[in-house]
Design a protein around this motif. Structure first.
Motif, short mmCIF file in Angstrom:
data_model
loop_
_atom_site.label_atom_id
_atom_site.label_comp_id
_atom_site.label_asym_id
_atom_site.label_seq_id
_atom_site.Cartn_x
_atom_site.Cartn_y
_atom_site.Cartn_z
N LEU A 68 0.84 -1.19 0.00
CA LEU A 68 0.00 0.00 0.00
C LEU A 68 0.89 1.25 0.00
O LEU A 68 1.97 1.25 0.59
CB LEU A 68 -0.92 -0.02 1.22
N PRO A 69 0.45 2.32 -0.65
CA PRO A 69 1.31 3.50 -0.82
C PRO A 69 1.64 4.23 0.46
O PRO A 69 2.65 4.91 0.57
CB PRO A 69 0.51 4.39 -1.77
N THR A 70 0.77 4.08 1.45
CA THR A 70 0.97 4.76 2.74
C THR A 70 0.23 3.97 3.80
O THR A 70 -0.47 2.99 3.49
CB THR A 70 0.45 6.21 2.68
N ASN A 71 0.35 4.37 5.07
CA ASN A 71 -0.37 3.70 6.14
C ASN A 71 -1.83 4.16 6.12
O ASN A 71 -2.14 5.24 6.63
CB ASN A 71 0.28 3.99 7.49
N VAL A 72 -2.70 3.34 5.54
CA VAL A 72 -4.10 3.73 5.38
C VAL A 72 -4.96 3.32 6.56
O VAL A 72 -6.15 3.60 6.60
CB VAL A 72 -4.69 3.13 4.07
N GLY A 73 -4.36 2.64 7.55
CA GLY A 73 -5.11 2.16 8.70
C GLY A 73 -5.51 0.70 8.53
O GLY A 73 -5.45 0.14 7.42
#
Length: 292
Positions: A68-73
């Motif tokens: 995933l590109p970032t920490n989306v939860g």
């Protein structure tokens, strides 16, 4: 776990990694003994740009890695993993990575779920690392207990609302219906998941499981606790780095859930009271933590 062209599993396991290379091997190693037949395993990585080579570790275990590109939860990452599954998947086991499954656990959950088309989710008995039973199936917080617990938990020790809030746990020795099941490990009917829209991604962490159980119930599905299936939760590995932030995240999520459940203009005074109580409780907990 299989990679053949004809691979069309009925059951899949999805989990989220956030720097979880230390716990993923034990989790992935426990899956083959927990289920018979083909199964797909997907690891959604919320820290794919970290120093650990989680992708290689996952591949070594025959699972699939989603960067995933970032920490989306947690909830949004699980949603991404479920969305990637083959259409043949009827049952999805949502799990934390710091968990080990007992032999036959997934088979037991699926067998129970197959007994009634109204079952939307099934949760196992969850043990702590010390072997103690964790209360993983509870009633959905009511207006009375939610307000009383939010306002008085840290001001009036032993108040009746907090006692009720903590005691709203199903009988842990027998199969029982519950209001919600812990998102640390639960089997969800794929069609029910799609019907309610999966986890609400606005819950970055905490209460996404309470909200899911509540919405499944509103759509006529049962949430069932099945103690014959057993898993061991080895520890809240991804939440220990910043306790103050975790306290804030927990209270923010509690506020969001109660705002959703008690929406509408007539209940605005209730929501304001809940927000005030939760903010005060969060501040007190962080203050106590700072004092050591």
């Amino acid at each position: 776990m299989s990679t053949s062209p004809s691979f069309r599993p009925r059951v899949a396991v999805v989990t989220v990694s956030y720097g979880s290379a230390d716990v993923l091997p034990a989790f992935l190693d426990s899956i083959p003994d927990a289920v018979t037949g083909d199964i797909e395993v997907v690891v959604a990585d919320n820290k794919a740009n970290g120093p650990e080579d989680v992708a290689a570790l996952v591949a070594q275990h025959g699972a699939r890695h989603i960067a995933l590109p970032t920490n989306v939860g947690y909830g949004a990452a699980i949603n991404a993993a479920v969305k990637s599954l083959d259409a043949s998947v009827e049952w999805v086991l949502v799990s934390n990575p710091d968990l080990v499954m007992s032999a036959g656990a997934i088979d037991t959950l699926v067998t129970t779920a197959d007994e009634d088309a109204r079952i939307g989710a099934v949760g196992p008995a969850t043990l702590t690392a010390e072997g103690e039973l964790y209360p993983s199936a509870r009633a959905v917080p009511s207006l009375r207990t939610g307000v009383g617990h939010a306002l008085f938990a840290n001001l009036w020790v032993g108040n009746p609302w907090t006692r009720r809030y903590r005691d709203d746990t199903v009988n842990t020795s027998v199969r029982s219906d519950a209001g919600w099941l812990s998102g640390s490990c639960l089997l969800v009917r794929r069609s029910a998941w799609d019907e309610v829209g999966g986890f609400d991604p606005e819950f970055f962490m905490y209460f996404e499981d309470v909200d899911l159980g509540y919405r499944l119930g509103r759509h006529g599905y049962r949430n069932v606790y099945e103690p014959a299936a057993v898993v061991t939760h080895t520890g809240a590995h991804s939440t220990t780095s910043d306790s103050g932030a975790m306290i804030q995240a927990h209270h923010d999520s509690a506020r969001r859930f109660l705002d959703k459940k008690y929406s509408g203009p007539l209940l605005l005074p209730v929501r304001l009271a809940l927000r005030a109580g939760l903010s005060m409780r969060s501040a007190l907990m962080k203050r106590r933590m700072a004092r050591g």
